[in-house]
Design a protein around this motif. Structure first.
Motif, short mmCIF file in Angstrom:
data_model
loop_
_atom_site.label_atom_id
_atom_site.label_comp_id
_atom_site.label_asym_id
_atom_site.label_seq_id
_atom_site.Cartn_x
_atom_site.Cartn_y
_atom_site.Cartn_z
N PHE A 72 5.56 15.93 21.62
CA PHE A 72 4.23 16.05 22.25
C PHE A 72 3.96 14.85 23.16
N PHE A 73 4.93 14.68 24.10
CA PHE A 73 4.72 13.74 25.23
C PHE A 73 4.43 12.32 24.77
N GLY A 74 5.19 11.90 23.75
CA GLY A 74 5.05 10.50 23.30
C GLY A 74 3.79 10.23 22.51
N THR A 75 3.20 11.29 21.96
CA THR A 75 1.96 11.10 21.18
C THR A 75 2.14 11.66 19.77
N LEU A 76 1.99 10.81 18.80
CA LEU A 76 2.02 11.25 17.40
C LEU A 76 0.75 12.05 17.13
N ILE A 77 0.92 13.26 16.61
CA ILE A 77 -0.23 14.13 16.31
C ILE A 77 -0.39 14.27 14.80
N PHE A 136 1.80 15.52 10.01
CA PHE A 136 2.07 14.82 11.26
C PHE A 136 3.18 15.54 12.03
N LEU A 137 3.07 15.53 13.36
CA LEU A 137 4.07 16.17 14.23
C LEU A 137 4.77 15.09 15.04
N HIS A 138 6.06 15.28 15.27
CA HIS A 138 6.85 14.22 15.90
C HIS A 138 6.36 13.89 17.31
N PRO A 139 6.21 12.58 17.61
CA PRO A 139 5.69 12.20 18.94
C PRO A 139 6.56 12.66 20.10
N LYS A 140 7.85 12.79 19.82
CA LYS A 140 8.74 13.17 20.92
C LYS A 140 8.56 14.63 21.32
N VAL A 152 -9.19 9.24 16.67
CA VAL A 152 -8.10 8.62 17.42
C VAL A 152 -7.78 7.33 16.68
N ALA A 153 -6.50 7.11 16.37
CA ALA A 153 -6.12 5.97 15.52
C ALA A 153 -5.51 4.86 16.36
N ILE A 154 -5.90 3.63 15.98
CA ILE A 154 -5.36 2.43 16.64
C ILE A 154 -4.71 1.57 15.57
N ALA A 155 -3.44 1.23 15.74
CA ALA A 155 -2.75 0.31 14.83
C ALA A 155 -3.13 -1.11 15.23
N HIS A 203 -2.10 7.39 16.91
CA HIS A 203 -2.05 8.86 16.84
C HIS A 203 -3.43 9.45 17.17
N ILE A 204 -3.39 10.75 17.39
CA ILE A 204 -4.63 11.50 17.57
C ILE A 204 -4.66 12.58 16.50
#
Ligand SMILES: CC[C@H](C(=O)O)C(=O)SCCNC(=O)CCNC(=O)[C@H](O)C(C)(C)COP(=O)(O)OP(=O)(O)OC[C@H]1O[C@@H](n2cnc3c(N)ncnc32)[C@H](O)[C@@H]1OP(=O)(O)O
Ligand SMILES: [Co+2]
Length: 134
Positions: A124-129, A118-122, A8-11, A79-80
């Motif tokens: 997947f419920f506001g989550t960058l995958i 990477f998959l667009h956050p929009k 799990v990534a934290i900016a 992101h996750i």
């Protein structure tokens, strides 16, 4: 399709301060900083018994983390990353199902020297995958 949560990534705005917080305040083992200029980031990994936390700081011009921090000045979950066995098969299945794969759609080599996408956050419920082939 999905395997384990790889990280799990934290900016963060200050990687050294974030590293100290996880290492000293939280008593966790943190790897040395890794510059990934092709991704516009410098990263460290907080090693945990069941997964990892990736701490990300912007590196160079046009970093996606700088854009994220412009909207979230103190940082935040970015992101996750899920593990997949076959990233090309996963990508093609996702595209067939209408998901947006970011960039040119070709896997790049990530921090673990493995192919990632990477998959667009929009989508997947506001989550960058992030997907990482293991
Ligand atoms: C690979 C090395 C390493 C590893 O683990 O091995 C890494 O993980 S490197 C991580 C850094 N790299 C990336 O993030 C690459 C993928 N990211 C992108 O392509 C962009 O950051 C993108 C497309 C997710 C966002 O682009 P931008 O910052 O230009 O913002 P937009 O205004 O286009 O965003 C559209 C919309 O999405 C929301 N957004 C942006 N980032 C995130 C996020 N991390 N999580 C959730 N939502 C996000 C943004 O707020 C916009 O929403 P809206 O409601 O339209 O305002
Ligand atoms: Co990542």
């Amino acid at each position: 399709m999905l395997g384990r949560v790889n990280h799990v990534a934290i900016a963060v705005p200050d990687l050294a301060a974030a590293t100290a917080a996880y290492n000293t305040t939280l008593g966790a083992k943190v790897t040395a900083p890794q510059a990934l200029p092709e991704h516009g980031v410098t990263v460290v990994f907080v090693e945990l018994p069941n997964t990892k936390i990736e701490l990300l700081e912007p590196l160079g011009e046009g970093s996606p983390i700088a854009a994220f921090l412009a909207k979230n000045a103190s940082g935040g979950i970015h992101h996750i990353c899920y593990e997949v066995e076959d990233i090309i098969a996963a990508r093609d299945e996702l595209k067939k199902n209408g998901a947006r794969v970011l960039g040119d759609g070709e896997p790049k080599i990530g921090a673990h020297n493995k192919p990632v996408l990477f998959l667009h956050p929009k989508d997947f419920f506001g989550t960058l995958i992030e997907l990482e082939q293991v």
